[in-house]
Each structure stands twice: as C-alpha cells, then as structure tokens.
Design a protein around this motif. Structure first.
Motif, PDB file in Angstrom:
ATOM      1  N   GLY A 309       0.790  -1.218   0.000  1.00  0.00           N
ATOM      2  CA  GLY A 309       0.000   0.000   0.000  1.00  0.00           C
ATOM      3  C   GLY A 309       0.824   1.271   0.000  1.00  0.00           C
ATOM      4  O   GLY A 309       0.275   2.359  -0.140  1.00  0.00           O
ATOM      5  N   ARG A 310       2.133   1.145   0.118  1.00  0.00           N
ATOM      6  CA  ARG A 310       2.971   2.337   0.186  1.00  0.00           C
ATOM      7  C   ARG A 310       3.407   2.759  -1.207  1.00  0.00           C
ATOM      8  O   ARG A 310       3.752   1.933  -2.044  1.00  0.00           O
ATOM      9  CB  ARG A 310       4.210   2.080   1.049  1.00  0.00           C
ATOM     10  CG  ARG A 310       4.993   3.354   1.355  1.00  0.00           C
ATOM     11  CD  ARG A 310       6.277   3.072   2.109  1.00  0.00           C
ATOM     12  NE  ARG A 310       6.943   4.305   2.489  1.00  0.00           N
ATOM     13  CZ  ARG A 310       8.262   4.433   2.654  1.00  0.00           C
ATOM     14  NH1 ARG A 310       9.042   3.371   2.474  1.00  0.00           N
ATOM     15  NH2 ARG A 310       8.790   5.586   2.998  1.00  0.00           N
ATOM     16  N   ILE A 311       3.365   4.076  -1.464  1.00  0.00           N
ATOM     17  CA  ILE A 311       3.906   4.634  -2.688  1.00  0.00           C
ATOM     18  C   ILE A 311       4.515   5.984  -2.357  1.00  0.00           C
ATOM     19  O   ILE A 311       3.855   6.859  -1.783  1.00  0.00           O
ATOM     20  CB  ILE A 311       2.834   4.750  -3.795  1.00  0.00           C
ATOM     21  CG1 ILE A 311       3.451   5.345  -5.066  1.00  0.00           C
ATOM     22  CG2 ILE A 311       1.626   5.527  -3.340  1.00  0.00           C
ATOM     23  CD1 ILE A 311       2.554   5.265  -6.274  1.00  0.00           C
ATOM     24  N   THR A 312       5.779   6.151  -2.656  1.00  0.00           N
ATOM     25  CA  THR A 312       6.476   7.395  -2.383  1.00  0.00           C
ATOM     26  C   THR A 312       6.508   8.259  -3.635  1.00  0.00           C
ATOM     27  O   THR A 312       6.128   7.811  -4.729  1.00  0.00           O
ATOM     28  CB  THR A 312       7.907   7.125  -1.896  1.00  0.00           C
ATOM     29  OG1 THR A 312       8.652   6.502  -2.965  1.00  0.00           O
ATOM     30  CG2 THR A 312       7.910   6.201  -0.682  1.00  0.00           C
ATOM     31  N   LEU A 313       6.964   9.488  -3.466  1.00  0.00           N
ATOM     32  CA  LEU A 313       7.082  10.387  -4.609  1.00  0.00           C
ATOM     33  C   LEU A 313       8.052   9.819  -5.639  1.00  0.00           C
ATOM     34  O   LEU A 313       7.806   9.898  -6.850  1.00  0.00           O
ATOM     35  CB  LEU A 313       7.546  11.766  -4.129  1.00  0.00           C
ATOM     36  CG  LEU A 313       7.760  12.836  -5.200  1.00  0.00           C
ATOM     37  CD1 LEU A 313       6.513  13.056  -6.037  1.00  0.00           C
ATOM     38  CD2 LEU A 313       8.209  14.140  -4.547  1.00  0.00           C
ATOM     39  N   ALA A 314       9.134   9.209  -5.173  1.00  0.00           N
ATOM     40  CA  ALA A 314      10.085   8.602  -6.104  1.00  0.00           C
ATOM     41  C   ALA A 314       9.458   7.426  -6.848  1.00  0.00           C
ATOM     42  O   ALA A 314       9.703   7.243  -8.048  1.00  0.00           O
ATOM     43  CB  ALA A 314      11.337   8.148  -5.350  1.00  0.00           C
ATOM     44  N   ASP A 315       8.640   6.621  -6.167  1.00  0.00           N
ATOM     45  CA  ASP A 315       7.959   5.502  -6.825  1.00  0.00           C
ATOM     46  C   ASP A 315       7.041   5.990  -7.937  1.00  0.00           C
ATOM     47  O   ASP A 315       7.002   5.417  -9.032  1.00  0.00           O
ATOM     48  CB  ASP A 315       7.137   4.705  -5.813  1.00  0.00           C
ATOM     49  CG  ASP A 315       7.999   3.982  -4.795  1.00  0.00           C
ATOM     50  OD1 ASP A 315       9.147   3.661  -5.140  1.00  0.00           O
ATOM     51  OD2 ASP A 315       7.521   3.751  -3.673  1.00  0.00           O
TER      52      ASP A 315
END
Length: 403
Positions: A309-315
C-alpha cells in the motif's frame, strides 16, 4: 498595434505595384514581432504549468513563502517546501495517530453470549426421556450445509423453551449462566439435576469481510475472540489486488482506516485488534488508491501503490518513466493533495540536488494525490515560436504573392 498598421499600409502599397523595398520593410517588421514574442514567450506560452506568486503578507526576501495563484474556482493555497525535517515530522504524526487508533480499537475480548438463532445442546443426566423433546433428531446429521445442528434453538424473542423448565430468556447470557438457570428451574421437579449446556451451532453473531479477499462474505463469530488477522484468514486471506495499508472497519456507524503495513513496521501486532459482532471489514483495492503523475514526464500515468500500500514520490515518478530530461524543470516539482476534503495542500520539491531525491524516496503519497512536474522556460519559449512562425511565414508569403 502600430506595427500591424504599418504592415497593412505596406501590403496595400505592394498591391498597387510599389517597389520591392516594401518587402524588406515587412521582413523587418516581422522580425520585430518575433523579438517581442520572444520577450513575452514565458507569459503567453500554451499548455499547463504551475503558476505561483509570493504570499500577500510576505516580504520580497528570496525565501519568502509562496502561494498557488487564486482563481475564481479555487482559493490561494500556501506551498510547503519538502525537506527531510518535514518528512520526519509527518512520520512522527503518523505514529502518534496510529497509537491513538490502536488504543481505541484494542479492547479486552468479551466472552461469547447466547443470541437469537443459536443452537444449544442440553443434556440432563439420568433423564434420557427429555431428549424426546427433540423428536429423536438429536443424533441425526444435517442433510444440507445450511441446516443447523440438532438441539434447542433460541427463538426470535431470545427465549429458550425446555421441558419442565418452561420458557427462559437467554439472550446475552453465557452458556454457564444458561446452565445455572436451567438447573434452578429443573430443581423444582428433579432431585439435584445434573445439567450440561454447550453451543451446538454459532449463528447469532457475525462479522462481514468484504473487498479484496479471496472469499468475501459473512464470518461467524464463535467462542474464540475474533482478531483482525483471524477474520482475514477465515475470508481466504488477502487477494493479489489488496491494499494492505487501507482497511476500513465500520463499527456502530463510525469508520476507522487501519494501516496494517505501518502497524507491522512500528512493531504493533494486529492480533491485538478484536472485531465485534456486527463489524464490517473492507479491504480496499490498490487501484482505488492510485495517484496521478502528469506534466513533463515521459509517460503520464495513474501510479498504483505496491502490495503493502505504500507509494512514495520517487515511486510515482519512476512509474511515469522519470522526468523528461529535455523539457522538465527539475526545480519545479509539485504534489497537490486534499482538494475535496476542504484542506488542500501543495508541496514543492526542488529536485536538482541529490538530497532532494532522498526526500522523494521517503515522502509518502496519499490516495488521489496529483504529482506535477513543470516545464522549463526554454520549452515554453519554443512552443510560442512554434505557434507564431507559421503565421509570420503566411504573412510574408501573402505579401510576395500580392507583389
């Protein structure tokens, strides 16, 4: 306007057959038009871009705060600069919020109580004639999966009808309490009756597991307290499309969002969260929590979180094929958040330094965030020329044809 008037006069002279120097003057005037368009290219450039300005109460200092320019449809929104200190502060806030949520949902599991529809198996020792009240069906197996086990069923009024004891109201009682009341009622007719009461079929209490699990549906609650993990396990476990960071728990009209991934990361066991009868647990799909990446990227995309469920700006930028090295302005990367909840936020990241990439790797995006990468000034200038030069060439061609 004066330039346009002069060009009209020169075209009229060409139609009357004047000298060729008029064409040269048209060329000079066209060059003036091009030069003026070059100076204002960034202001009139077509296409989408993030327009910002200093805050109204800010000074002219270089580090003055900025706001997104207001329009008739939206108010001014302050821009927050992304840095490691802000990321740490946001992570600490998430930890505090999660601790509060765990305290709210972590309750001491309650013992199972008899409810409407439950089936009780009751034995009065040394009095086999009482078993005849079941019509001899107590030993028969159920012919269909939906049939209850044989026994004494608690009716819709919450009452139990038993020979000699009459009608007893048993809903909300534990099995040992039902046994005690039956013993007292039968003691009027039998000497020291020995009574055994146990659950034959749990049908009164249920929880509902819906969404991205393998077998969604109703899960019966039994005498073993049902934790969050057990409910998901009895529903077949998470599906491949499940977002394990977004579980919705609806209890008595209130909704709690549970982030299972963060709980495990913080060392909090989800087995401490117990469900109650009537709870609804929904596992959200990952594609419902996507984020939008647009602007000067190689592939504008709706980015999907990972299974955790995690998504970072870099992803998100990586899923969009990275920024376009030819057109993007790495210093102008924005994250727009919360447009519908009444608290819009805009975050700005200057991506020209390696430290900014560390920030992008740790900055968690939220569902429906918008990531926008602005274009550089040269690109906007080139777009203006692309639109103006064909018009200028058409004017020159018209002049030459008229001559």
């Amino acid at each position: 306007m004066e330039v346009v008037k002069r060009m009209k006069r020169l075209f009229s002279q060409l139609k009357r057959g004047t000298r060729c120097s008029g064409v040269l003057q048209i060329c000079r005037l066209s060059g003036a038009v091009v030069l003026s368009s070059m100076l204002g290219a960034c202001a009139v450039a077509p296409g989408m871009r993030m327009s910002t300005s200093p805050a109204a109460n800010a000074t002219d200092a270089p580090d003055a705060p900025r706001v997104v320019n207001a329009t008739d449809a939206s108010p001014e929104v302050p821009i927050t600069e992304l840095n490691m200190a802000l990321v740490r502060r946001m992570q600490d806030d998430q930890v505090k919020e999660q601790q509060t949520q765990v305290k709210l949902l972590s309750t001491v599991p309650q013992a199972y109580t008899v409810g409407v529809g439950d089936v009780l198996q009751i034995v009065v020792w040394d009095h086999p004639e009482i078993a005849a009240a079941l019509g001899g069906s107590q030993a028969q197996a159920s012919t269909r999966p939906g049939d209850p086990f044989s026994g004494f069923v608690v009716d819709q009024a919450g009452n139990l009808n038993f020979p000699y004891a009459g009608t007893l109201h048993v809903t909300g009682l534990r099995t040992e309490e039902v046994q005690s009341r039956l013993t007292s009622a039968l003691a009027k007719y039998f000497i020291k009756p020995q009574v055994t009461v146990r659950m034959a079929s749990y049908r009164a209490h249920e929880v509902y597991v819906d969404g991205e699990v393998r077998t969604p549906g109703v899960v019966a609650v039994n005498d073993v307290p049902m934790s969050l993990y057990e409910a998901i396990s009895r529903a077949g476990g998470f599906a491949d499309t499940a977002d394990q960071s977004d579980l919705l728990l609806v209890r008595q009209g209130a909704t709690q969002r549970i982030n299972l991934t963060q709980m495990l990361t913080r060392g909090v066991s989800p087995s401490r969260l117990y469900l109650r009868p009537g709870d609804v647990l929904r596992v959200v799909a990952r594609d419902e929590n996507d984020v939008y990446v647009m602007g000067e990227v190689n592939k504008p995309v709706s980015a999907i979180p990972r299974r955790t469920g995690r998504i970072t700006l870099a992803d998100a930028i990586a899923q969009a094929g990275s920024v376009n090295s030819s057109t993007a302005d790495a210093a102008q990367m924005f994250v727009v958040r919360g447009a519908l909840n009444g608290k819009p936020e805009v975050f700005h990241l200057d991506g020209r330094s390696p430290v900014a990439m560390l920030v992008a790797k740790e900055f968690d995006l939220q569902p429906k965030d918008v990531v926008y990468v602005d274009g550089n000034g040269l690109v906007r200038f080139n777009r203006v020329l692309t639109l103006l030069i064909p018009a200028i060439n058409a004017g020159l061609t018209a002049g030459l044809v008229a001559k």
